[in-house]
Enzyme design. Structure first.
Site, PDB file in Angstrom:
ATOM      1  N   GLY A  17      23.861  17.349  40.937  1.00  0.00           N
ATOM      2  CA  GLY A  17      23.312  17.892  42.185  1.00  0.00           C
ATOM      3  C   GLY A  17      22.768  19.305  42.091  1.00  0.00           C
ATOM      4  CB  SER A  18      21.599  21.533  39.381  1.00  0.00           C
ATOM      5  OG  SER A  18      20.562  20.851  38.726  1.00  0.00           O
ATOM      6  NE  ARG A  96      21.865   0.810  44.108  1.00  0.00           N
ATOM      7  CZ  ARG A  96      22.232  -0.247  43.409  1.00  0.00           C
ATOM      8  NH1 ARG A  96      22.702  -0.105  42.187  1.00  0.00           N
ATOM      9  NH2 ARG A  96      22.147  -1.452  43.925  1.00  0.00           N
ATOM     10  CB  ILE A  97      15.596   0.818  41.013  1.00  0.00           C
ATOM     11  CG1 ILE A  97      15.258   1.613  39.742  1.00  0.00           C
ATOM     12  CG2 ILE A  97      14.371   0.094  41.549  1.00  0.00           C
ATOM     13  CD1 ILE A  97      14.901   0.767  38.554  1.00  0.00           C
ATOM     14  CG  ASN A 112      12.251  11.057  42.360  1.00  0.00           C
ATOM     15  OD1 ASN A 112      13.416  11.456  42.384  1.00  0.00           O
ATOM     16  ND2 ASN A 112      11.704  10.539  41.276  1.00  0.00           N
ATOM     17  CG  HIS A 114      10.206  11.589  36.641  1.00  0.00           C
ATOM     18  ND1 HIS A 114      11.169  10.615  36.438  1.00  0.00           N
ATOM     19  CD2 HIS A 114       9.471  11.624  35.510  1.00  0.00           C
ATOM     20  CE1 HIS A 114      11.008  10.075  35.240  1.00  0.00           C
ATOM     21  NE2 HIS A 114       9.981  10.680  34.661  1.00  0.00           N
TER      22      HIS A 114
HETATM   23  C1  GAR Z   1      17.138  16.165  37.069  1.00  0.00           C
HETATM   24  O1  GAR Z   1      16.637  16.613  35.847  1.00  0.00           O
HETATM   25  C2  GAR Z   1      16.163  15.234  37.747  1.00  0.00           C
HETATM   26  O2  GAR Z   1      14.815  15.580  37.545  1.00  0.00           O
HETATM   27  C3  GAR Z   1      16.480  13.936  37.069  1.00  0.00           C
HETATM   28  O3  GAR Z   1      17.873  13.919  36.936  1.00  0.00           O
HETATM   29  C4  GAR Z   1      18.356  15.262  36.870  1.00  0.00           C
HETATM   30  C5  GAR Z   1      19.373  15.436  37.947  1.00  0.00           C
HETATM   31  O4  GAR Z   1      20.003  16.677  37.828  1.00  0.00           O
HETATM   32  N1  GAR Z   1      15.999  12.819  37.816  1.00  0.00           N
HETATM   33  C6  GAR Z   1      15.609  11.682  37.281  1.00  0.00           C
HETATM   34  O5  GAR Z   1      15.644  11.470  36.091  1.00  0.00           O
HETATM   35  C7  GAR Z   1      15.131  10.664  38.287  1.00  0.00           C
HETATM   36  N2  GAR Z   1      14.524   9.564  37.605  1.00  0.00           N
HETATM   37  P1  GAR Z   1      20.742  17.295  39.079  1.00  0.00           P
HETATM   38  O6  GAR Z   1      21.712  16.243  39.581  1.00  0.00           O
HETATM   39  O7  GAR Z   1      21.445  18.492  38.529  1.00  0.00           O
HETATM   40  O8  GAR Z   1      19.703  17.643  40.104  1.00  0.00           O
END
Ligand code: GAR
Length: 218
Positions: A17-18, A96-97, A112, A114
């Site tokens: 969750g950053s 999750r899709i 979103n 990515h």
């Molecule tokens: C982030 O790097 C985000 O871009 C990626 O997961 C990480 C979550 O980090 N998302 C995906 O890969 C979506 N397909 P976080 O929980 O610290 O925000």
């Protein structure tokens, strides 16, 4: 003059969750056009839930393993979002899709982040994909969500160099810094109505395109 109502945002997470934290921090500013009114996770153990709760944000854990089908989970989530009066959904590491029906019911109202410069390197392990491809630039993308994975219209991107000696971890860390900068900027544009979806094109208004230095940075 009465202040304009803020866009009511739900953030969906699966883990750390950053990115969620960066959105929450940005939304603490009084002039930010969005307020974070709900954080929901498909994993009850997601560390980001506790972080949000500590900041007084309502949280929900909907364990996807407790639902018989993807559609049943999506329907429960949809009900939570409607009950909370959500205008806009931000996926932040939500792994999750969704069913096409869920995505269609939030069309133009779900974004979103990515960790790649889409349309390159969709799906998972994006940093490994980038290293294997030998690209010299990599980055992150904020986009509208459409039923096809990581294929939605692009709102904003930030690029970083790939340096000799990088591995997936060093690259991920360099990109995460940019994710935390980019996502709050992109959410502000969407929430303020300066960015919107017109069919499958992103429309910019209020001179946003003229300030793309803030949206694409090295
Ligand atoms: C982030 O790097 C985000 O871009 C990626 O997961 C990480 C979550 O980090 N998302 C995906 O890969 C979506 N397909 P976080 O929980 O610290 O925000």
């Amino acid at each position: 003059m009465a202040a304009l109502a803020k866009t009511r945002v739900a953030i969906l997470i699966s883990g750390r969750g950053s990115n969620m934290a960066s959105l929450i921090a940005a939304a603490e500013a009084s002039d930010y056009p969005a307020e974070i009114v709900l954080v929901a996770a498909n994993r009850p153990e997601a560390p980001g839930l506790a972080f949000a709760a500590e900041r007084g944000i309502p949280t929900r854990a909907l364990d996807h393993r407790a639902y018989l089908s993807r559609e049943a989970f999506d329907a429960a989530l949809h009900t939570e979002l409607k009950d909370a009066g959500i205008d806009l959904v931000c996926l932040a590491g939500f792994m999750r899709i969704f069913s096409a029906g869920f995505v269609e019911s939030w069309a133009g109202r779900m974004i979103n982040i990515h960790p790649s410069l889409l349309p390159l390197f969709k799906g998972v392990h994006t940093h490994e994909q980038a290293l294997a491809a030998g690209v010299r630039l990599h980055g992150c993308t904020v986009h509208y969500v459409v039923p096809e994975l990581d294929a939605g219209p692009i709102i904003a991107q930030a690029a970083v160099p790939v340096r000799p000696g990088d591995d997936a971890e060093t690259l991920a860390a360099r990109i995460l810094v940019q994710e935390h900068r980019l996502y709050p900027q992109a959410l502000a544009l969407v929430a303020a109505g300066q960015v919107s979806l017109d069919g499958d094109r992103v429309m910019f208004s209020g001179g946003v395109q003229g300030t793309d230095g803030a949206l694409l940075s090295l």
